[in-house]
Design a protein around this motif. Sequence first.
Motif, PDB file in Angstrom:
ATOM      1  N   ASP A 267       0.817  -1.216   0.000  1.00 39.68           N
ATOM      2  CA  ASP A 267       0.000   0.000   0.000  1.00 39.68           C
ATOM      3  C   ASP A 267       0.852   1.267   0.000  1.00 39.68           C
ATOM      4  O   ASP A 267       0.338   2.356  -0.206  1.00 39.68           O
ATOM      5  CB  ASP A 267      -0.992   0.009   1.173  1.00 39.68           C
TER       6      ASP A 267
ATOM      7  N   THR B  44       2.908   3.340  -2.058  1.00 42.43           N
ATOM      8  CA  THR B  44       3.150   3.438  -3.498  1.00 42.43           C
ATOM      9  C   THR B  44       4.603   3.794  -3.831  1.00 42.43           C
ATOM     10  O   THR B  44       5.109   3.364  -4.866  1.00 42.43           O
ATOM     11  CB  THR B  44       2.195   4.449  -4.167  1.00 42.43           C
TER      12      THR B  44
ATOM     13  N   THR C  71       1.841  -5.027 -10.207  1.00 43.13           N
ATOM     14  CA  THR C  71       1.752  -4.379  -8.906  1.00 43.13           C
ATOM     15  C   THR C  71       0.304  -4.249  -8.463  1.00 43.13           C
ATOM     16  O   THR C  71      -0.607  -4.121  -9.268  1.00 43.13           O
ATOM     17  CB  THR C  71       2.399  -2.978  -8.919  1.00 43.13           C
TER      18      THR C  71
ATOM     19  N   GLU D 201      -1.961  -2.508  -4.900  1.00 44.27           N
ATOM     20  CA  GLU D 201      -1.840  -1.670  -3.709  1.00 44.27           C
ATOM     21  C   GLU D 201      -2.509  -2.269  -2.479  1.00 44.27           C
ATOM     22  O   GLU D 201      -2.477  -1.669  -1.404  1.00 44.27           O
ATOM     23  CB  GLU D 201      -2.369  -0.266  -4.000  1.00 44.27           C
TER      24      GLU D 201
END
Length: 130
Positions: A11, A13, A32, A34
């Motif tokens: 989470d 970034t 990817t 998050e």
Amino acid sequence: MNMMEILAVDDNTDYLFLLREGLNASGYDVHTAEDGIEGCEILTSAEIDLIISDIRMPRLDGIKLHAFARELSRYKKTKFIFVSGFKDVYGTIPGMDPERDYFLDKSTPIAEIVKLVDRLLFGSFAGKWV
């Protein structure tokens, strides 16, 4: 030649960006996500060779993502690297298999993570031209 595919879930970034860039630079195709829910969606739609996931995330954490992956037959033996800024969580991860599951502190340099990924995916061939 197909590139090895890695799923990176975090989470944060900024950390996710650095991880993706480091792995891309070493020739990996990086998906990817998050959070764990996005990670689960990728696991069901792609063929992933290795998973790297933060533990503490909103919506679905890395421990639940790990459990989800292990329920899918194609990911029962896939290498899984947990990363966390919280060292106290290491002993609390259920179902860790020392043959397939690894834990790294988030302070581990990205280059060291890439070396571990190389070793896990290529064993004694890591870093060698063949």
